[in-house]
Write an enzyme that holds these catalytic residues in place. Structure first.
Site, PDB file in Angstrom:
ATOM      1  N   LYS A  48      72.297  17.506  70.024  1.00  0.00           N
ATOM      2  CA  LYS A  48      73.298  17.567  71.095  1.00  0.00           C
ATOM      3  C   LYS A  48      73.252  16.281  71.913  1.00  0.00           C
ATOM      4  O   LYS A  48      72.176  15.711  72.086  1.00  0.00           O
ATOM      5  CB  LYS A  48      72.975  18.738  72.047  1.00  0.00           C
ATOM      6  CG  LYS A  48      73.247  20.118  71.496  1.00  0.00           C
ATOM      7  CD  LYS A  48      72.927  21.178  72.540  1.00  0.00           C
ATOM      8  CE  LYS A  48      73.133  22.589  72.018  1.00  0.00           C
ATOM      9  NZ  LYS A  48      74.533  22.919  71.745  1.00  0.00           N
ATOM     10  N   ARG A  56      73.198  32.146  65.527  1.00  0.00           N
ATOM     11  CA  ARG A  56      73.561  33.195  64.567  1.00  0.00           C
ATOM     12  C   ARG A  56      72.524  33.301  63.454  1.00  0.00           C
ATOM     13  O   ARG A  56      72.305  34.378  62.898  1.00  0.00           O
ATOM     14  CB  ARG A  56      74.973  32.938  64.015  1.00  0.00           C
ATOM     15  CG  ARG A  56      75.115  31.743  63.148  1.00  0.00           C
ATOM     16  CD  ARG A  56      76.548  31.269  63.031  1.00  0.00           C
ATOM     17  NE  ARG A  56      77.001  30.567  64.237  1.00  0.00           N
ATOM     18  CZ  ARG A  56      78.217  30.078  64.399  1.00  0.00           C
ATOM     19  NH1 ARG A  56      79.112  30.210  63.446  1.00  0.00           N
ATOM     20  NH2 ARG A  56      78.545  29.442  65.506  1.00  0.00           N
TER      21      ARG A  56
HETATM   22  N1  BES Z   1      73.526  27.420  72.476  1.00  0.00           N
HETATM   23  C1  BES Z   1      74.730  26.893  71.967  1.00  0.00           C
HETATM   24  C2  BES Z   1      75.982  27.485  72.640  1.00  0.00           C
HETATM   25  C3  BES Z   1      76.148  27.175  74.096  1.00  0.00           C
HETATM   26  C4  BES Z   1      76.935  26.100  74.499  1.00  0.00           C
HETATM   27  C5  BES Z   1      75.577  27.968  75.072  1.00  0.00           C
HETATM   28  C6  BES Z   1      77.097  25.820  75.840  1.00  0.00           C
HETATM   29  C7  BES Z   1      75.750  27.698  76.406  1.00  0.00           C
HETATM   30  C8  BES Z   1      76.518  26.620  76.800  1.00  0.00           C
HETATM   31  C9  BES Z   1      74.843  27.166  70.474  1.00  0.00           C
HETATM   32  O1  BES Z   1      73.653  27.250  69.782  1.00  0.00           O
HETATM   33  C10 BES Z   1      75.630  26.030  69.873  1.00  0.00           C
HETATM   34  O2  BES Z   1      75.205  24.921  69.989  1.00  0.00           O
HETATM   35  N2  BES Z   1      76.751  26.366  69.237  1.00  0.00           N
HETATM   36  C11 BES Z   1      77.582  25.379  68.631  1.00  0.00           C
HETATM   37  C12 BES Z   1      78.077  25.962  67.327  1.00  0.00           C
HETATM   38  C13 BES Z   1      78.816  24.984  66.446  1.00  0.00           C
HETATM   39  C14 BES Z   1      77.886  23.901  65.957  1.00  0.00           C
HETATM   40  C15 BES Z   1      79.406  25.731  65.277  1.00  0.00           C
HETATM   41  C16 BES Z   1      78.736  25.087  69.586  1.00  0.00           C
HETATM   42  O3  BES Z   1      79.214  26.008  70.241  1.00  0.00           O
HETATM   43  O4  BES Z   1      79.115  23.930  69.691  1.00  0.00           O
HETATM   44 ZN    ZN Z   2      72.943  25.326  69.115  1.00  0.00          ZN
END
Ligand code: BES
Ligand code: ZN
Ligand code: ZN
Length: 464
Positions: free
Chosen positions: A243, A317
């Protein structure tokens, strides 16, 4: 901090005022032309030593929570040691007090553990209403808000202090005096159960993973449980799909789902509800080292389904696949409700005020919706289609963790999870938005404990 007492003389009286005609009378009395009775208005009159508190127009729940929270902040500012509400004859104390008290608890919340200068201000609320119904309700709210605080403290704690092992210790300590059974699985025990998906997510971290199950079984005649599952990522760096700093900085909150389900269980046990309830979570960190899982890997899961890891940042997931399969097969679950900070897509769709739900059972969702109303927590059910379901399939593995090129990302994430619940009535609730917010109305900045209250009210009235 606020303590409720049923006896004593208050230092300052609080006059709750509904917005409207009467408010102008009060404003004359208070010597303030500005006081209109709007929710969140709070005026201290030096001459009469009263606080005039605006309640808004129609006794809206959130207006009353806001009034309570504003009152708490003003009592602190003015360093008042004790207060008491003086309700008018046309005001229903039984309806107003619980929400005002809930708001006071919100307003008192202060995460000051990391500040060298700590403000330990405390005051008493003296309740004059001598009614067992009211005192029982306030005792219930006090436990409930204690649970909300527990969840908030967990989520607000940074990941250098809250990691899988320390989280497990906190849970053991918090539940030690309650009638619950805690089982903690370590890495080797998780391996024995073939929790390959959760372990793959955790394998890039120096911190060892754990799996926690807490059971509250007041009805020993039945081994059926309402099972709560929570996402327990103590940190989500994104892994090799790293990230950016701006997106990573708040990822200590990625265990918010587990915090809410464990905190809800604590309140359920403390208030001695009749319903058997179980809470589980795989507690891991999504980090990067030479052993970390990688974009493009194909991994196995406890169920035996193979998962294509298209993106290591869609780790929620993957981890939850095993937690849910455990809930569906190792616990006699009547229904499974799962809370996760799962997708940014949910925040794009609904903002940070509403949680998104994918449910496989109408009756279960109806109950969740009903329970969310007194909780004041917004939960919106997403639609699903066969096309979205099909998009989870992969050409080489059984399923993929990045379906549909990001389209309907919150729905497809929920649909991915439905593969692991073995047709049990199931609701997935994405709390990525409301789990952690900027200061707004009765909420202070940071964790909100979203879900604790809904899950508590759900367990209180659960019937499927
Ligand atoms: N933990 C994050 C989701 C999240 C984002 C929670 C902002 C709280 C605030 C999750 O694990 C994630 O990174 N999801 C990705 C999925 C994508 C790569 C398919 C996302 O939402 O960008
Ligand atoms: Zn994530
Ligand atoms: Zn995550």
């Amino acid at each position: 901090m606020m303590k409720i007492l049923y006896d004593g003389k208050e230092q300052v009286s609080v006059i709750p005022v509904l917005e409207g005609k009467l408010a102008s009378e009060f404003s004359k009395l208070a010597g303030s032309k500005l006081f209109t009775g709007k929710a969140g208005e709070c005026y201290y009159c030096h001459n009469c030593n009263h606080i005039f508190l605006g309640l808004g127009t129609n006794g809206d729940d959130d207006d009353l929570r806001l009034a309570g929270a504003t009152l708490a902040k003003n009592v602190k500012k003015l360093q008042i040691s004790s207060i008491s509400f003086h309700f008018g004859e046309d005001q229903n104390a039984e309806a107003l007090l619980p929400l005002l008290v809930e708001g006071i608890y919100y307003g008192c919340y202060d995460f000051n553990k990391y500040k060298s200068e700590k403000d330990n201000f405390a005051f008493d609320l003296i309740v004059k209403e001598n009614d067992p119904k009211i005192s029982a309700k306030l005792a219930e709210i006090t436990e409930l808000m204690d649970g909300v605080k527990f969840a908030k403290d967990l989520v607000n704690t940074p990941s250098n202090d809250l990691y899988p092992e320390s989280y497990v210790e906190i849970l053991k300590n918090e539940f030690k005096d309650l009638a619950v059974t805690i089982s903690v699985l370590n890495e080797a025990e998780m391996k024995k159960l073939h929790m390959d998906a959760a372990l793959a997510v955790g394998q890039g971290s120096d911190r060892k993973p754990y799996f926690v199950e807490i059971k509250y079984q007041p009805n020993q005649k039945s081994d059926e449980f309402l099972t709560l599952v929570g996402k327990g990522l103590t940190y989500d760096s994104g892994g090799y799909a790293i990230k950016p700093a701006t997106g990573m900085v708040d990822m200590k909150t990625d265990m918010g789902g587990s915090a809410s389900v464990f905190a809800a269980l604590k309140v359920i046990a403390s208030n001695k509800l009749k319903q058997n309830v179980c809470a589980v979570s795989a507690i891991v960190e999504n980090m990067i080292n030479g052993s970390a899982y990688k974009n493009g890997d194909i991994i196995s899961s406890m169920k035996g389904l193979s998962i294509f890891v298209g993106n290591t940042d869609a780790e929620g997931r993957v981890t939850m696949a095993d937690s849910l399969y455990y809930a569906a097969t190792k616990v006699n679950s009547k229904a499974i409700i799962e809370l996760s900070t799962l997708t940014g897509a949910c925040i794009v769709a609904l903002g940070d005020d509403i949680a998104g739900c994918v449910a496989t059972n109408d009756k279960l969702f109806d109950q969740i919706k009903k329970a969310s109303l007194p909780a004041g927590e917004n939960i919106h059910r997403f639609p699903t289609t066969k096309k979205l379901e099909d998009s989870i399939k992969h050409n080489v593995a059984d399923i993929t963790n990045i379906p549909n090129r990001g389209k309907a990302g919150s729905i497809t994430a929920g649909l991915f999870l439905t593969h692991f619940v073995e047709n049990k009535p199931y609701a997935h609730i994405d709390i990525a938005g409301p789990a952690y917010i900027d200061e707004y109305r009765h909420h202070t900045f940071g964790a909100t404990g979203f879900g604790v209250k809904t899950l508590y009210y759900l367990a209180k009235n659960f019937k499927l």
